[in-house]
Enzyme design. Sequence first.
Site, PDB file in Angstrom:
ATOM      1  N   THR A  33       0.949  -1.427   0.126  1.00 38.17           N
ATOM      2  CA  THR A  33       0.094  -0.074   0.158  1.00 38.17           C
ATOM      3  C   THR A  33       0.851   1.321  -0.128  1.00 38.17           C
ATOM      4  O   THR A  33       2.055   1.271   0.502  1.00 38.17           O
ATOM      5  CB  THR A  33      -0.978   0.061   1.263  1.00 38.17           C
ATOM      6  OG1 THR A  33      -0.127   0.189   2.300  1.00 38.17           O
ATOM      7  CG2 THR A  33      -1.665  -1.274   1.649  1.00 38.17           C
ATOM      8  N   VAL A  64      -9.193   3.828   4.246  1.00 34.30           N
ATOM      9  CA  VAL A  64      -9.964   2.902   3.839  1.00 34.30           C
ATOM     10  C   VAL A  64      -9.248   2.151   2.558  1.00 34.30           C
ATOM     11  O   VAL A  64      -8.951   2.833   1.507  1.00 34.30           O
ATOM     12  CB  VAL A  64     -11.587   2.883   3.166  1.00 34.30           C
ATOM     13  CG1 VAL A  64     -11.949   1.702   2.782  1.00 34.30           C
ATOM     14  CG2 VAL A  64     -12.327   3.457   4.422  1.00 34.30           C
ATOM     15  N   THR A  66      -7.348  -1.459   3.063  1.00 35.16           N
ATOM     16  CA  THR A  66      -7.134  -2.798   3.396  1.00 35.16           C
ATOM     17  C   THR A  66      -8.515  -3.534   4.012  1.00 35.16           C
ATOM     18  O   THR A  66      -8.439  -4.857   4.016  1.00 35.16           O
ATOM     19  CB  THR A  66      -6.126  -3.306   4.113  1.00 35.16           C
ATOM     20  OG1 THR A  66      -6.225  -2.507   5.403  1.00 35.16           O
ATOM     21  CG2 THR A  66      -4.912  -2.760   3.588  1.00 35.16           C
ATOM     22  N   LYS A 136      -5.072 -14.719  14.139  1.00 31.36           N
ATOM     23  CA  LYS A 136      -6.101 -15.695  14.318  1.00 31.36           C
ATOM     24  C   LYS A 136      -5.958 -17.001  13.308  1.00 31.36           C
ATOM     25  O   LYS A 136      -5.895 -18.324  13.578  1.00 31.36           O
ATOM     26  CB  LYS A 136      -7.500 -15.247  13.983  1.00 31.36           C
ATOM     27  CG  LYS A 136      -8.556 -16.201  14.092  1.00 31.36           C
ATOM     28  CD  LYS A 136      -9.907 -15.620  14.077  1.00 31.36           C
ATOM     29  CE  LYS A 136     -11.258 -16.733  14.509  1.00 31.36           C
ATOM     30  NZ  LYS A 136     -12.467 -16.158  14.386  1.00 31.36           N
ATOM     31  N   HIS A 272      17.961   1.069  50.395  1.00 33.75           N
ATOM     32  CA  HIS A 272      16.625   0.305  50.575  1.00 33.75           C
ATOM     33  C   HIS A 272      15.540   1.302  50.500  1.00 33.75           C
ATOM     34  O   HIS A 272      14.524   1.264  51.381  1.00 33.75           O
ATOM     35  CB  HIS A 272      16.697  -0.471  51.895  1.00 33.75           C
ATOM     36  CG  HIS A 272      17.576  -1.438  52.223  1.00 33.75           C
ATOM     37  ND1 HIS A 272      17.768  -2.421  51.109  1.00 33.75           N
ATOM     38  CD2 HIS A 272      18.582  -1.574  52.790  1.00 33.75           C
ATOM     39  CE1 HIS A 272      18.555  -3.492  51.566  1.00 33.75           C
ATOM     40  NE2 HIS A 272      19.199  -2.974  52.597  1.00 33.75           N
ATOM     41  N   GLU A 324      26.980   1.261  44.717  1.00 38.71           N
ATOM     42  CA  GLU A 324      26.312   0.020  43.723  1.00 38.71           C
ATOM     43  C   GLU A 324      25.760   0.810  42.412  1.00 38.71           C
ATOM     44  O   GLU A 324      26.238   0.378  41.450  1.00 38.71           O
ATOM     45  CB  GLU A 324      24.795  -0.266  44.570  1.00 38.71           C
ATOM     46  CG  GLU A 324      25.038  -1.366  45.613  1.00 38.71           C
ATOM     47  CD  GLU A 324      25.132  -2.586  45.086  1.00 38.71           C
ATOM     48  OE1 GLU A 324      25.475  -2.802  43.712  1.00 38.71           O
ATOM     49  OE2 GLU A 324      25.251  -3.815  45.706  1.00 38.71           O
ATOM     50  N   ASN A 412       6.791   6.147  59.452  1.00 34.57           N
ATOM     51  CA  ASN A 412       6.639   7.284  59.988  1.00 34.57           C
ATOM     52  C   ASN A 412       8.062   8.001  59.498  1.00 34.57           C
ATOM     53  O   ASN A 412       8.945   7.490  60.051  1.00 34.57           O
ATOM     54  CB  ASN A 412       6.498   7.565  61.457  1.00 34.57           C
ATOM     55  CG  ASN A 412       4.859   7.098  61.588  1.00 34.57           C
ATOM     56  OD1 ASN A 412       3.961   7.699  61.106  1.00 34.57           O
ATOM     57  ND2 ASN A 412       4.687   6.177  62.652  1.00 34.57           N
ATOM     58  N   PHE A 467       1.172  14.692  61.291  1.00 37.47           N
ATOM     59  CA  PHE A 467       1.126  15.631  62.383  1.00 37.47           C
ATOM     60  C   PHE A 467       1.683  14.789  63.753  1.00 37.47           C
ATOM     61  O   PHE A 467       1.846  13.371  63.698  1.00 37.47           O
ATOM     62  CB  PHE A 467      -0.255  15.990  62.775  1.00 37.47           C
ATOM     63  CG  PHE A 467      -1.408  14.911  62.783  1.00 37.47           C
ATOM     64  CD1 PHE A 467      -1.196  13.997  64.040  1.00 37.47           C
ATOM     65  CD2 PHE A 467      -2.394  14.996  62.071  1.00 37.47           C
ATOM     66  CE1 PHE A 467      -2.198  13.210  64.275  1.00 37.47           C
ATOM     67  CE2 PHE A 467      -3.341  13.989  61.998  1.00 37.47           C
ATOM     68  CZ  PHE A 467      -3.220  13.117  63.298  1.00 37.47           C
ATOM     69  N   ASP A 472       5.151  13.959  72.627  1.00 35.89           N
ATOM     70  CA  ASP A 472       6.299  13.278  72.831  1.00 35.89           C
ATOM     71  C   ASP A 472       7.241  13.304  71.852  1.00 35.89           C
ATOM     72  O   ASP A 472       8.438  13.187  72.125  1.00 35.89           O
ATOM     73  CB  ASP A 472       5.938  11.902  73.334  1.00 35.89           C
ATOM     74  CG  ASP A 472       5.188  11.015  72.488  1.00 35.89           C
ATOM     75  OD1 ASP A 472       4.970  11.678  71.480  1.00 35.89           O
ATOM     76  OD2 ASP A 472       4.841   9.808  72.611  1.00 35.89           O
ATOM     77  N   ARG A 514       0.195  16.495  54.381  1.00 43.42           N
ATOM     78  CA  ARG A 514       0.996  15.521  54.977  1.00 43.42           C
ATOM     79  C   ARG A 514       1.437  14.840  53.756  1.00 43.42           C
ATOM     80  O   ARG A 514       1.050  14.954  52.404  1.00 43.42           O
ATOM     81  CB  ARG A 514       0.293  14.383  55.754  1.00 43.42           C
ATOM     82  CG  ARG A 514      -0.623  13.505  55.134  1.00 43.42           C
ATOM     83  CD  ARG A 514      -1.191  12.484  55.924  1.00 43.42           C
ATOM     84  NE  ARG A 514      -1.765  11.444  55.215  1.00 43.42           N
ATOM     85  CZ  ARG A 514      -2.926  10.541  56.083  1.00 43.42           C
ATOM     86  NH1 ARG A 514      -3.086  10.886  57.075  1.00 43.42           N
ATOM     87  NH2 ARG A 514      -3.428   9.728  55.083  1.00 43.42           N
TER      88      ARG A 514
END
Length: 518
Positions: A33, A64, A66, A136, A272, A324, A412, A467, A472, A514
């Site tokens: 084609t 159009v 094939t 197919k 890691h 590495e 965390n 938060f 503590d 956050r």
Amino acid sequence: MKITRALLSVSDKTGLVELGTSLSAHGVELVSTGGTAKVLRDAGLTVRDVSDLTGFPEMMDGRVKTLHPAVHGGLLAVRDNPEHVAAMETHGIGPIDLVVVNLYPFAATVAKGASRDEIIENIDIGGPSMVRSAAKNHASVAIVTDPADYALVATGETSLEQRRALAGKAYASTAEYDAMIASWFAMADQGIMFPTSLSVPYKLGQLLRYGENPHQSAALYLPAFAPSGSLADHKQVQGKELSYNNLNDADAALELVSEFRDGPPTVVIVKHANPCGVASAETLVEAYRAAFACDSVSAFGGIVALNRPLDRETAEAISEIFTEVVAAPAADADAVAIFAKKKNLRLILTGRLPDPARSGMTLKTIAGGALVQSRDNGQLGELTTVTRRAPTTQEFADARFAWTVAKHVKSNAIVYAKDGATAGIGAGQMNRLESARIAAWKAKDAAEKAGWAKPRTIGSAVASDAFFPFADGLLAAVEAGATCVIQPGGSIRDAEVIAAADEAGLAMVFTGMRHFRH
């Protein structure tokens, strides 16, 4: 099976003339084609037009050409079925034994920023239809969709085993193609982040040595619409083959260092998938040494990412220990020569760094499904001072730096920073208090190893990715010597935490956002 007739219609003309020449030399009739036919004819080959085969001209700007029984009948007919053979004879349909098709360059058209109309025109219809028909009927027809496979059919003969393999590859190519189109329609064209059916086109990039552990197999798949500067289009200059863990860690390092792509020379060291040292300085080597000093133990065997082209002096500093992977936008000849002495060190170049504010999605598999979310591309906006004392200019700078790093630390997450360098990082703990304590302990250990009089947490800013649910964790930061805190806020105990900060003389700002990272 001997090939008597081949239909060739390709957008990628790589290897086309060589294939056509070989097929013709083995007595195969060539049907083609448009542009494909012209290339073959210009090479002196005899080619029959598809329009001659169908009795219809190409029409509607080539949409159009094939889509016709003379083509698909020749592809789908079962050769040992008498009814199929009779139908071919009745309608003058000749068998087609080989189809060579690669599809319109849809992804490349999108990538170059083409208009919507041009993108739509680059949705191939006839090509996928021929591919599916030929695949197919692979018992009798060979379908080639990749120029790398031309050698399999160039002799004019194919085996059933080859045709089965080519058929499977062909269906994979049309599946990927349709997925690209569906993805573009949903996300780019209509702005739908979560379509009813998720089509994410990925193509095999390379097989990896193994997965996270040697008993696991692994591979790298590349997206059709890969962002520039990502690991998807990296160039490995030297070193051993990249492993699953190498790529996972290198991606974490590049994502973090890209946050500083428009800033001063910055170096990120990852182990890691967590940063163990990050620093900005006037020179790349100074940034590396400051990042390394944060946690020299974890840096051994780590991943280093830089926001500037790698230079000789920085390469020499990195080469002092085992590393590495080193990832950078580029590297000068002296740096490459230095790393060449380290045969196991992997140097990868990305050309540029990805945009940290880019949109997109992340996907994580779970048992029986997948979790999909938009990328965490949230950027630091206006900060709200919630304590009696406001941060100094230096504290503001350190707080912003610590917050940027904390965004890329597993929750965390607690990050202490001072003078544009991390002082201590606490990652992945089940409670925020332990992360604060671990980060402070690591800062003390770093000071002892470096021979400093005191840890860099003294006078630092500390960032918390979410938060403080209780006071503590903040008090642990006070004990470590931090003078400024940056956190999202939003706890029901915010008042208690703010009061503790005021009592300690700290400055504290809320971000209102956050950055959980799991």
